[in-house]
Design a protein around this motif. Structure first.
Motif, PDB file in Angstrom:
ATOM      1  N   VAL A  92       3.427   0.637  -9.333  1.00  0.00           N
ATOM      2  CA  VAL A  92       2.197   1.791  -9.151  1.00  0.00           C
ATOM      3  C   VAL A  92       1.645   1.795 -10.523  1.00  0.00           C
ATOM      4  N   LEU A  93       0.398   1.705 -10.795  1.00  0.00           N
ATOM      5  CA  LEU A  93      -0.278   1.784 -11.939  1.00  0.00           C
ATOM      6  C   LEU A  93      -1.351   2.934 -11.686  1.00  0.00           C
ATOM      7  N   GLY A  94      -1.048   3.936 -12.798  1.00  0.00           N
ATOM      8  CA  GLY A  94      -1.860   4.770 -12.801  1.00  0.00           C
ATOM      9  C   GLY A  94      -2.452   5.016 -14.021  1.00  0.00           C
ATOM     10  N   LYS A  95      -3.268   6.326 -14.201  1.00  0.00           N
ATOM     11  CA  LYS A  95      -4.283   6.114 -15.289  1.00  0.00           C
ATOM     12  C   LYS A  95      -3.434   5.798 -16.930  1.00  0.00           C
ATOM     13  N   ASN A  96      -2.355   6.665 -16.875  1.00  0.00           N
ATOM     14  CA  ASN A  96      -1.379   6.355 -18.190  1.00  0.00           C
ATOM     15  C   ASN A  96       0.079   6.194 -17.965  1.00  0.00           C
ATOM     16  N   TYR A  97       0.230   5.574 -16.636  1.00  0.00           N
ATOM     17  CA  TYR A  97       1.581   5.421 -16.335  1.00  0.00           C
ATOM     18  C   TYR A  97       1.656   4.147 -15.603  1.00  0.00           C
ATOM     19  N   VAL A  98       2.789   3.558 -15.592  1.00  0.00           N
ATOM     20  CA  VAL A  98       3.146   2.285 -14.509  1.00  0.00           C
ATOM     21  C   VAL A  98       4.549   2.480 -13.887  1.00  0.00           C
ATOM     22  N   LEU A  99       4.832   2.835 -12.785  1.00  0.00           N
ATOM     23  CA  LEU A  99       6.091   3.018 -12.031  1.00  0.00           C
ATOM     24  C   LEU A  99       6.548   1.542 -11.377  1.00  0.00           C
ATOM     25  N   THR A 100       7.722   1.445 -11.583  1.00  0.00           N
ATOM     26  CA  THR A 100       8.363   0.016 -11.123  1.00  0.00           C
ATOM     27  C   THR A 100       9.654   0.651 -10.528  1.00  0.00           C
ATOM     28  N   PHE A 101       9.907  -0.123  -9.134  1.00  0.00           N
ATOM     29  CA  PHE A 101      10.795   0.130  -8.290  1.00  0.00           C
ATOM     30  C   PHE A 101      11.461  -1.247  -8.172  1.00  0.00           C
ATOM     31  N   GLN A 102      12.722  -1.309  -8.505  1.00  0.00           N
ATOM     32  CA  GLN A 102      13.653  -2.622  -8.072  1.00  0.00           C
ATOM     33  C   GLN A 102      14.897  -2.297  -7.265  1.00  0.00           C
ATOM     34  N   GLU A 103      15.630  -3.228  -6.547  1.00  0.00           N
ATOM     35  CA  GLU A 103      16.626  -3.061  -5.885  1.00  0.00           C
ATOM     36  C   GLU A 103      17.837  -2.646  -6.632  1.00  0.00           C
ATOM     37  N   SER A 104      17.921  -3.446  -7.731  1.00  0.00           N
ATOM     38  CA  SER A 104      19.301  -3.065  -8.743  1.00  0.00           C
ATOM     39  C   SER A 104      19.077  -3.403 -10.162  1.00  0.00           C
ATOM     40  N   MET A 141      -3.051   2.084  -8.189  1.00  0.00           N
ATOM     41  CA  MET A 141      -3.079   0.858  -7.532  1.00  0.00           C
ATOM     42  C   MET A 141      -1.468   0.589  -7.023  1.00  0.00           C
ATOM     43  N   PHE A 142      -1.238  -0.119  -6.131  1.00  0.00           N
ATOM     44  CA  PHE A 142       0.029  -0.352  -5.612  1.00  0.00           C
ATOM     45  C   PHE A 142       0.161  -1.923  -5.379  1.00  0.00           C
ATOM     46  N   VAL A 143       1.380  -2.440  -5.952  1.00  0.00           N
ATOM     47  CA  VAL A 143       1.351  -3.857  -5.939  1.00  0.00           C
ATOM     48  C   VAL A 143       2.881  -3.988  -5.828  1.00  0.00           C
ATOM     49  N   VAL A 144       3.135  -5.143  -4.880  1.00  0.00           N
ATOM     50  CA  VAL A 144       4.138  -5.744  -4.494  1.00  0.00           C
ATOM     51  C   VAL A 144       4.390  -7.174  -4.829  1.00  0.00           C
ATOM     52  N   LEU A 145       5.436  -7.329  -5.705  1.00  0.00           N
ATOM     53  CA  LEU A 145       5.842  -8.810  -5.937  1.00  0.00           C
ATOM     54  C   LEU A 145       7.157  -9.215  -5.638  1.00  0.00           C
ATOM     55  N   VAL A 199      10.497   0.679  -0.163  1.00  0.00           N
ATOM     56  CA  VAL A 199      12.001   0.437   0.209  1.00  0.00           C
ATOM     57  C   VAL A 199      12.067  -0.596   1.303  1.00  0.00           C
ATOM     58  N   ASN A 200      11.036  -0.985   1.843  1.00  0.00           N
ATOM     59  CA  ASN A 200      10.883  -2.287   2.787  1.00  0.00           C
ATOM     60  C   ASN A 200      11.030  -3.586   1.874  1.00  0.00           C
ATOM     61  N   THR A 201      12.280  -4.160   1.873  1.00  0.00           N
ATOM     62  CA  THR A 201      12.221  -5.216   0.770  1.00  0.00           C
ATOM     63  C   THR A 201      11.991  -6.325   1.476  1.00  0.00           C
ATOM     64  N   THR A 202      11.377  -6.423   2.783  1.00  0.00           N
ATOM     65  CA  THR A 202      10.986  -7.686   3.400  1.00  0.00           C
ATOM     66  C   THR A 202       9.361  -7.938   3.191  1.00  0.00           C
ATOM     67  N   GLN A 203       8.877  -6.975   2.469  1.00  0.00           N
ATOM     68  CA  GLN A 203       7.368  -6.696   2.480  1.00  0.00           C
ATOM     69  C   GLN A 203       6.746  -8.009   1.754  1.00  0.00           C
ATOM     70  N   ARG A 204       5.665  -8.388   2.307  1.00  0.00           N
ATOM     71  CA  ARG A 204       5.018  -9.639   1.952  1.00  0.00           C
ATOM     72  C   ARG A 204       4.260  -9.064   0.548  1.00  0.00           C
ATOM     73  N   PRO A 205       4.337 -10.003  -0.563  1.00  0.00           N
ATOM     74  CA  PRO A 205       3.367  -9.720  -1.812  1.00  0.00           C
ATOM     75  C   PRO A 205       1.992  -9.131  -1.353  1.00  0.00           C
ATOM     76  N   LYS A 206       1.678  -8.017  -2.023  1.00  0.00           N
ATOM     77  CA  LYS A 206       0.562  -7.520  -1.669  1.00  0.00           C
ATOM     78  C   LYS A 206      -0.047  -6.602  -2.545  1.00  0.00           C
ATOM     79  N   ILE A 207      -1.459  -6.302  -2.566  1.00  0.00           N
ATOM     80  CA  ILE A 207      -2.042  -5.229  -3.499  1.00  0.00           C
ATOM     81  C   ILE A 207      -2.691  -4.000  -2.628  1.00  0.00           C
ATOM     82  N   ASP A 208      -2.506  -2.782  -2.835  1.00  0.00           N
ATOM     83  CA  ASP A 208      -3.309  -1.706  -2.098  1.00  0.00           C
ATOM     84  C   ASP A 208      -4.173  -0.758  -3.250  1.00  0.00           C
ATOM     85  N   GLU A 209      -5.150  -0.544  -3.170  1.00  0.00           N
ATOM     86  CA  GLU A 209      -6.004   0.085  -4.108  1.00  0.00           C
ATOM     87  C   GLU A 209      -6.195   1.694  -3.601  1.00  0.00           C
TER      88      GLU A 209
END
Length: 356
Positions: A134-146, A111-115, A96-106
């Motif tokens: 958010v990449l899981g074993k059998n799923y991908v979650l994507t979160f967008q502003e609109s 895995m969590f990726v911000v673009l 929810v922090n839209t000023t976040q720098r693109p990054k990856i956390d494992e």
């Protein structure tokens, strides 16, 4: 005004407990919307989730699930999804922090990726929107502003079973989504290149419109914004390519490497355009200087022409009694003739020298 808004965004996080969900975006008038694609090689189910609790039903299935969430201001719903998928509170905070720098956390099981997703609005202003994966074993979650993104071709490939996406794992789905974002960078780069070429053509033609320097400065800011959004993605892809996370299979590493190659191309074009922008500013200053020189040349020629005429007029305008030429009957006409002759002679001389 922009400075005040930026300071207000950062003030939202001051004193907050780590992991507190504070939305920092500006697209707060959009409704909360969750779409879900659950698919195997032979079947696909496309639904809109009316209850966010229904998302947990797809967590342990054998199929691959893509859940796309639009509306980051609804922090309570996003927190609920995070609880269902056991996401770390700091991950939810970054979403929810839209000023976040693109990054990856494992993490161990995801895995969590911000673009940053880039596009132009109707007024040709560049828009930067954060997209979290958010990449899981059998799923991908994507979160967008609109609502509204660059994933339309991915949805079509899933619906019509085009390509290999339906037969691959969730890591390939993440690749396809990131690839769609990066491919859209090329359209941004192309638009920037066209703008630069148009300004370059005008300046080469010696045209210096009143606000052209403002356009150059705006293009410079756009390139810096794009570069700031794109450059960290190289580190993300490099970590995915060279990492050994269990969620990234070896047969998909090649595809991520292909995105990395595309990103290198985009970065190189950005560097070239940045140099061209500096050249455009130099060309603009040169054009202004040349125009000033033309004005000064005309003024200098006019002053030079009138120097001898002023000299003659000054001599015969003195109040001495004994100036023999003044008593000659045709002195006035002779003086006019000499002055006209000097005027035309100097014009002809300047013309031959190509100063006019």
């Amino acid at each position: 005004m922009a400075k005040r808004k930026r300071s207000e965004i950062h003030k939202k996080h001051i004193g907050q407990i780590p992991g507190t969900l504070v939305y920092t975006g500006r697209k707060s008038d959009k409704d909360f919307h969750v779409e879900c694609f659950d698919y195997t090689k032979d079947n696909i189910e496309e639904t809109v989730l009316l209850n966010i609790e229904d998302a947990v039903n797809y967590k342990e299935t054998d199929s691959v699930t893509w859940i796309n969430v639009d509306g980051l201001k609804y922090t309570q719903e996003i927190e609920n999804i995070g609880k269902q998928y056991n996401l770390h509170p700091l991950v939810l905070e970054d979403i929810v922090n839209t000023t976040q720098r693109p990054k990856i956390d494992e993490y161990d099981d995801y895995m969590f990726v911000v673009l940053k997703m880039l596009y132009y609005d109707e007024d040709e202003n560049i828009v930067i929107e954060q997209v979290s994966f958010v990449l899981g074993k059998n799923y991908v979650l994507t979160f967008q502003e609109s609502e509204g993104d660059v994933f339309g071709p991915i949805r079509d490939r899933l619906r019509f079973n085009n390509g290999r996406i339906r037969g691959m794992k969730s890591d390939y789905l993440l690749y396809a989504l990131i690839d769609a974002v990066v491919d859209n960078y090329f359209s941004i780069i192309e638009t920037l290149g066209n703008k630069i070429e148009d300004l370059e053509t005008e300046l080469f033609a010696g045209i210096a419109r009143e606000n052209i320097n403002v356009e150059i400065q705006q293009l410079k800011r756009e390139i810096l914004k794009v570069r700031r959004a794109i450059f960290p993605l190289r580190e993300i892809l490099n970590r995915i390519e060279k990492g050994d996370h269990s969620l990234i299979y070896k047969n998909t590493i090649t595809y991520y490497r292909d995105i990395y190659d595309h990103l290198i191309q985009v970065s190189e074009n950005l560097d070239i355009y940045r140099e061209m922008i500096w050249s455009l500013m130099d060309m603009y200053m040169t054009t202004i200087s040349n125009k000033m020189n033309e004005v000064m040349k005309v003024l200098t020629i006019i002053a030079t022409i009138f120097i001898p005429l002023t000299f003659i007029a000054g001599i015969y305008g003195m109040n001495f009694d004994n100036i023999p030429e003044l008593h000659y009957k045709y002195s006035y006409y002779i003086l006019w003739g000499v002055m006209i002759f000097l005027f035309l002679g100097m014009l002809l001389y300047f013309k031959r020298k190509k100063w006019l």
